[in-house]
Design an enzyme around this catalytic site. Structure first.
Site: not given
Length: 310
Positions: A183, A157
C-alpha cells in the site's frame, strides 16, 4: 514558497469550496460512490460543476448521484463504469469521454488487501492505486489540455512513508508480500506521478498535486482490524490520532482541485488543507524526500508506460 491557506484539519469540503463558482467546469471523481469520494463529488457539484462519478458499482453510483442531486440541486451528476484494475475498463472510459475535462480527482483505491494479482500478474494495490489512475490520466491528457488550466488531484496517504518504490521488485515476485508495504509503495507512486505529470504537462496548463486526506473511517479500511489500527498507531507515534469525518477528509482534495491559491502550482504534496513540509523521523506527517525525487518520478513514469503497453 510553501502554499498556506486559511483552512486546516477540521475544515470541510463545503467550507473550502465556499464562494468558488465551478459553473461550466467538468469534473471526474474516481471512487465517487464511497467514502470521501462522495463528499468530494458533492462539494464540486455544490459549486456548480458537472461531476461524473467513475465507479465499479453502477447501482451504488446511481444512488450516490441521486443523493448529491437532491442535496445540491445540481442535476449534472453523472455515473460511468470504471474498474481501475482492468485495462479494458480504463480504455473504454477514456474512449467514451468527449470534450474538455477541467478537474480529475484520482480518489479511488484499495488499502492493505491480502495478496491479490491482476490477470497480468500485477500486485493489486499498485495496479489499482497507481497503474489504473496512470492509464486513466494519460488517456485523458488531451481532454485536460483542452480545458485550459486543468487540475489533477492524486489522492495519496501518509502511508507513503512506509515504502519507496522498490523498482527491483514492485510486484512482490521475489520478496514476501506485506500488505502495508504494498500500500505504501502505491501511495508513493501517487506522489511521484504528480511530480512528473506536472513537469511534462505544465505547457498544457495542467497541474497535478498529491495529498494526504487524513484518517477517515470508510469502506477503504475493510481489510483492517481494530487491532491492526492500534498497532499501527503505536508504531508510528500517532497515539493522539484523531479521525476525520468524510466531509473533513474530502476537504484537502477539494482545495487542491479548486482553490485560487493553487493557480499554476503543481508537483506538491498537501495535508490538512496546506502544503506539507518534509517528514520528520518518528512522525506520520509530512512528505518523504523519496516521494518528491524527480529521477524516481521519471523512472516510474517510463516504467508505467512500458507496463501498460506490454
Amino acid at each position: 514558497m510553501t502554499i498556506t491557506t486559511p483552512f486546516g484539519a477540521q475544515s470541510t469540503a463545503a467550507e473550502v469550496v465556499d464562494g468558488i463558482d465551478l459553473t461550466g467546469r467538468r469534473a471526474i471523481v474516481t471512487g465517487g460512490a464511497s467514502g470521501i469520494g462522495i463528499e468530494t463529488a458533492r462539494a464540486l457539484a455544490g459549486a456548480g460543476a458537472e461531476v461524473t462519478l467513475a465507479v465499479r458499482d453502477l447501482d451504488a453510483g446511481e444512488r450516490t448521484a441521486n443523493d448529491i442531486i437532491a442535496t445540491t440541486g445540481n442535476k449534472q451528476v453523472l455515473v460511468a463504469s470504471l474498474d481501475l484494475a482492468d485495462r479494458a475498463s480504463v480504455a473504454a472510459f477514456v474512449t467514451a469521454w468527449d470534450g474538455p475535462l477541467h478537474i480529475l480527482v484520482n480518489n479511488a483505491g484499495v488499502m492493505a488487501s491480502p495478496e491479490t494479482r491482476t490477470p497480468e500478474g500485477w500486485e493489486l494495490q499498485f495496479a489499482t492505486n497507481h497503474l489504473g489512475h496512470f492509464g486513466l490520466t494519460t488517456g485523458l491528457h488531451q481532454a485536460l489540455a483542452a480545458a485550459g488550466g486543468a487540475r489533477v488531484v492524486s489522492v495519496s496517504s501518509s502511508a507513503h512513508l512506509r515504502s519507496p518504490i522498490v523498482f527491483e521488485d514492485i510486484h512482490f515476485l521475489e520478496r514476501a508480500y506485506e500488505p502495508w508495504s504494498a500500500y505504501g509503495q502505491s501511495k508513493t507512486a501517487n506522489v511521484l506521478f504528480a511530480v512528473e505529470a506536472t513537469r511534462r504537462w505544465a505547457n498544457d496548463g495542467i497541474t497535478v498535486n498529491s495529498l494526504m486526506p487524513g484518517g477517515i473511517r470508510t469502506n477503504l479500511q475493510r481489510h483492517i482490524t481494530e487491532e491492526d489500527l492500534q498497532r499501527m498507531r503505536s508504531q508510528t507515534g500517532a497515539g493522539s490520532f484523531t479521525w476525520k469525518t468524510p466531509e473533513q477528509g474530502a476537504a484537502t482534495s477539494v482545495l487542491v482541485a479548486t482553490s485560487p491559491l493553487l493557480e499554476g502550482i503543481g508537483g506538491r504534496y498537501f495535508e490538512d488543507c496546506g502544503e506539507a513540509g518534509p517528514n520528520q523521523p518518528g512522525t506520520r506527517s509530512g512528505v518523504a524526500a523519496y516521494a518528491l525525487d524527480p529521477e524516481a518520478a521519471t523512472r516510474l513514469w517510463e516504467l508505467s508506460i512500458d507496463t501498460l503497453a506490454a
